[in-house]
Scaffold this motif. Structure first.
Motif, PDB file in Angstrom:
ATOM      1  N   LYS A 143       0.816  -1.201   0.000  1.00  0.00           N
ATOM      2  CA  LYS A 143       0.000   0.000   0.000  1.00  0.00           C
ATOM      3  C   LYS A 143       0.855   1.258   0.000  1.00  0.00           C
ATOM      4  CE  LYS A 143      -3.989  -2.086   2.310  1.00  0.00           C
ATOM      5  NZ  LYS A 143      -4.886  -2.028   3.500  1.00  0.00           N
ATOM      6  N   SER A 144       2.014   1.172   0.610  1.00  0.00           N
ATOM      7  CA  SER A 144       2.961   2.282   0.618  1.00  0.00           C
ATOM      8  C   SER A 144       4.349   1.719   0.366  1.00  0.00           C
ATOM      9  CB  SER A 144       2.915   3.038   1.949  1.00  0.00           C
ATOM     10  OG  SER A 144       3.192   2.165   3.025  1.00  0.00           O
ATOM     11  N   LEU A 145       5.211   2.558  -0.157  1.00  0.00           N
ATOM     12  CA  LEU A 145       6.555   2.133  -0.520  1.00  0.00           C
ATOM     13  C   LEU A 145       7.555   2.775   0.431  1.00  0.00           C
ATOM     14  CD1 LEU A 145       6.243   2.580  -4.393  1.00  0.00           C
ATOM     15  CD2 LEU A 145       5.718   0.548  -3.010  1.00  0.00           C
ATOM     16  N   ARG A 146       8.328   1.978   1.124  1.00  0.00           N
ATOM     17  CA  ARG A 146       9.283   2.493   2.094  1.00  0.00           C
ATOM     18  C   ARG A 146      10.692   2.090   1.692  1.00  0.00           C
ATOM     19  NH1 ARG A 146       5.726   5.176   2.464  1.00  0.00           N
ATOM     20  NH2 ARG A 146       4.152   5.356   4.109  1.00  0.00           N
ATOM     21  N   MET A 147      11.536   3.099   1.586  1.00  0.00           N
ATOM     22  CA  MET A 147      12.887   2.874   1.120  1.00  0.00           C
ATOM     23  C   MET A 147      13.650   1.885   1.978  1.00  0.00           C
ATOM     24  SD  MET A 147      16.360   3.560   1.553  1.00  0.00           S
ATOM     25  CE  MET A 147      16.429   4.877   2.751  1.00  0.00           C
ATOM     26  N   GLU A 148      13.466   1.900   3.280  1.00  0.00           N
ATOM     27  CA  GLU A 148      14.273   1.080   4.183  1.00  0.00           C
ATOM     28  C   GLU A 148      14.212  -0.403   3.811  1.00  0.00           C
ATOM     29  OE1 GLU A 148      16.879  -0.074   7.104  1.00  0.00           O
ATOM     30  OE2 GLU A 148      16.441   1.968   6.423  1.00  0.00           O
ATOM     31  N   TYR A 149      13.033  -0.894   3.490  1.00  0.00           N
ATOM     32  CA  TYR A 149      12.888  -2.316   3.180  1.00  0.00           C
ATOM     33  C   TYR A 149      13.463  -2.634   1.803  1.00  0.00           C
ATOM     34  CZ  TYR A 149       9.885  -1.796   7.193  1.00  0.00           C
ATOM     35  OH  TYR A 149       9.422  -1.486   8.443  1.00  0.00           O
ATOM     36  N   PHE A 150      13.294  -1.710   0.871  1.00  0.00           N
ATOM     37  CA  PHE A 150      13.908  -1.873  -0.444  1.00  0.00           C
ATOM     38  C   PHE A 150      15.431  -1.865  -0.318  1.00  0.00           C
ATOM     39  CE2 PHE A 150      15.840   0.245  -4.115  1.00  0.00           C
ATOM     40  CZ  PHE A 150      15.496  -0.646  -5.122  1.00  0.00           C
ATOM     41  N   TYR A 151      15.945  -0.971   0.489  1.00  0.00           N
ATOM     42  CA  TYR A 151      17.391  -0.855   0.701  1.00  0.00           C
ATOM     43  C   TYR A 151      17.986  -2.160   1.207  1.00  0.00           C
ATOM     44  CZ  TYR A 151      21.521   0.539   3.498  1.00  0.00           C
ATOM     45  OH  TYR A 151      22.756   0.630   4.082  1.00  0.00           O
ATOM     46  N   ARG A 152      17.299  -2.814   2.095  1.00  0.00           N
ATOM     47  CA  ARG A 152      17.807  -4.092   2.607  1.00  0.00           C
ATOM     48  C   ARG A 152      17.913  -5.124   1.499  1.00  0.00           C
ATOM     49  NH1 ARG A 152      14.570  -4.441   8.458  1.00  0.00           N
ATOM     50  NH2 ARG A 152      15.269  -2.376   9.190  1.00  0.00           N
ATOM     51  N   GLU A 153      16.952  -5.095   0.579  1.00  0.00           N
ATOM     52  CA  GLU A 153      17.029  -6.002  -0.570  1.00  0.00           C
ATOM     53  C   GLU A 153      18.261  -5.689  -1.433  1.00  0.00           C
ATOM     54  OE1 GLU A 153      15.085  -8.683  -1.312  1.00  0.00           O
ATOM     55  OE2 GLU A 153      14.348  -8.312   0.731  1.00  0.00           O
TER      56      GLU A 153
END
Length: 508
Positions: A143-153
């Motif tokens: 529902k929302s996009l958060r950089m922190e979780y993408f960054y971990r990937e």
């Protein structure tokens, strides 16, 4: 049959996708300085000079490497004035009937190439870590996009600062250690500066003649304009500034425009540096014991976290994203953003620096010019165009999500979990601006009150219907409600009077 190979001014890498699949023996590289690209916003003269000089040097490098290059300078009498027009002109000259191109970083150019009256094969730009498909897969169902979780990937994908399958040091993010107020003394003389050579001087003369009315100082011009210089600038930062970069990356000073910042984003964004070499150099400094983990993690996060994330959002959301205005902010951008007089030191210093350097660091952009625009109710489309025009590293794929999404919260929370707004207290804590300001940051209302203090509550009050339900905003509204009703009315009245004076062109 030969093909045309388009190389744009922000694609100055020999490993760009179109060059990798082209045939050096028969295909023809097309590069063009065109009025459409120098004028779609009133670009800072330093940005124009950087791109044109770097293009000319890259064309020379390609020729030395055996490529056929058809290059159009801005003042060529036969220059068609647009990228598509130049492709058609070169097609007629050479007989080539097909174009290979790496996907541009702005929707307007993608559309122009897709609609061109010549077949154009668009190849995805693989200088980035996350392909469009990969980002879409990551974003699907969120529902929302958060950089922190993408960054971990991205950390897992690249292995940067990883200890097996866990983050180096046991934490993904050391941001809490990277928020120190400005130091008493800065032990870094600033980014590496380069003396213009003959190629650069010729470009400076051209830009001076054609764009002297644009906002921004052209000279002195000290930016890197080729890969060798850009790599030296990177090495200079890694050795002399990276160790303290993390501690003071959010700090701001009247008399030091760079502190420990790298100023390499313009070089990354036009292709003179590759993100992998940048991150590898930073990680090597950590492994060698030359830079602490908080500094290196914070730096790498900006490159493979924020930079990749904003690009993903830009292409995921499509060409209408920059026109978002979910908060319905309609006020015109005030003249002070273009150098008009203001009594607010933080804004005056940031705009002055922007005018002279085509640069301001992320906190100056987010928490000074961006924060003020959001609090003052400025139309986000005007804010977006200003940032796109005035910074040397600004291209729509990176600028629009940072401004429209993060800075102005105009996408309604897709990009950020809450608006980045603050009173004057944050600026006072992270800078020495307030000590020399005509306003008193400690004064909340009445004579001499800091405009950020007044506008902060004015913003929350007028956006209450849209923001009160945000879980991270509840404490702010509870604090507002506890203020005496008479004081609340005075704050709103004084804030409105300030905005009216600003919109009328008075010095504020």
């Amino acid at each position: 049959m030969s093909r045309l190979v388009l190389v744009l001014g922000d694609q100055l890498s020999p490993e760009i996708a179109a060059l990798k699949v082209a045939d050096k023996d028969r295909d023809i590289v097309v590069m063009a300085e065109v009025t459409d690209e120098t004028g779609y916003v009133p670009h800072h003269p330093k940005k124009i000079a950087l791109v044109l000089a770097a293009m000319r040097k890259f064309a020379a490098r390609l020729r030395d490497d055996g490529w056929q290059v058809r290059y159009s300078e801005l003042d060529d009498s036969e220059n068609a004035g647009s990228i598509v027009g130049e492709l058609l002109r070169r097609s007629e000259e050479t007989g080539a009937s097909e174009v290979l191109a790496t996907e541009p970083g702005e929707w307007r150019l993608i559309t122009a190439l897709q609609e061109a009256p010549i077949p154009v094969s668009l190849l995805e730009d693989d200088r980035f870590l996350a392909s469009h498909k990969a980002f879409e897969s990551w974003a699907e169902g969120r529902k929302s996009l958060r950089m922190e979780y993408f960054y971990r990937e991205m950390r897992r994908k690249t292995g940067y600062l990883m200890d097996g399958d866990k983050p180096e040091g046991g934490q993904w993010n050391y941001d809490k250690e990277n928020r120190k107020p400005p130091p008493g003394e800065v032990g870094f003389g600033g980014p590496m500066a380069f003396t213009p050579d003959a190629t650069v001087e010729a470009v400076l003369d051209l830009v001076e003649a054609r764009f002297s009315d644009n906002f921004g100082s052209l000279r002195p011009f000290t930016l890197a304009t080729d890969r060798g210089q850009a790599r030296r600038a990177l090495a200079h930062f890694i050795k002399h500034a990276l160790p303290k970069f993390g501690d003071y990356q959010d700090a701001m000073l009247n008399d030091d425009r760079f502190l420990y910042h790298a100023l390499i984003s313009p070089y990354l964004n036009i292709g003179l540096l590759d993100l992998r070499e940048v991150c590898a150099a930073a990680e090597e400094a950590y492994r060698a014991g030359d830079a602490p983990l908080n500094a290196v993690e914070g730096f790498i996060r900006q490159v493979i976290g924020w930079r990749e994330f904003v690009r993903g959002v830009y292409f995921l959301e499509g060409p209408d994203y920059p026109r978002n205005n979910k908060l319905n902010q309609q006020r015109k951008l005030p003249w002070l953003y273009w150098g008009g007089e203001t009594r607010m030191t933080c804004l005056a210093k940031t705009v002055e620096q922007t005018r002279e350097e085509a640069y301001a660091h992320h906190i100056q952009r987010l928490m000074v010019t961006g924060n003020f625009a959001l609090l003052a109710g400025i139309d986000p489309a005007e804010v977006h165009e200003w940032y796109l025009a005035v910074y040397a590293d600004a291209y729509e794929w990176v600028e629009a999500p940072n401004v429209v999404g993060m800075s102005q919260f105009a996408d309604g929370g897709l990009f950020a979990s809450k608006p980045y707004v603050s009173s004057g207290a944050y600026i006072d804590r992270m800078s020495d601006y307030c000590g020399s300001c005509a306003y008193d940051v400690k004064t909340k209302l009445g004579e001499g009150a800091c405009p950020f203090n007044l506008l902060y509550w004015h913003f929350l009050d007028r956006q209450r219907d849209r923001l009160e339900g945000n879980g991270r905003m509840g404490n702010m509204y509870r604090t507002w409600d506890r203020i005496d009703a008479g004081k609340r009315a005075q704050i709103l009245e004084e804030a409105e009077a300030f905005l009216e004076r600003m919109s009328a062109g008075e010095v504020v």
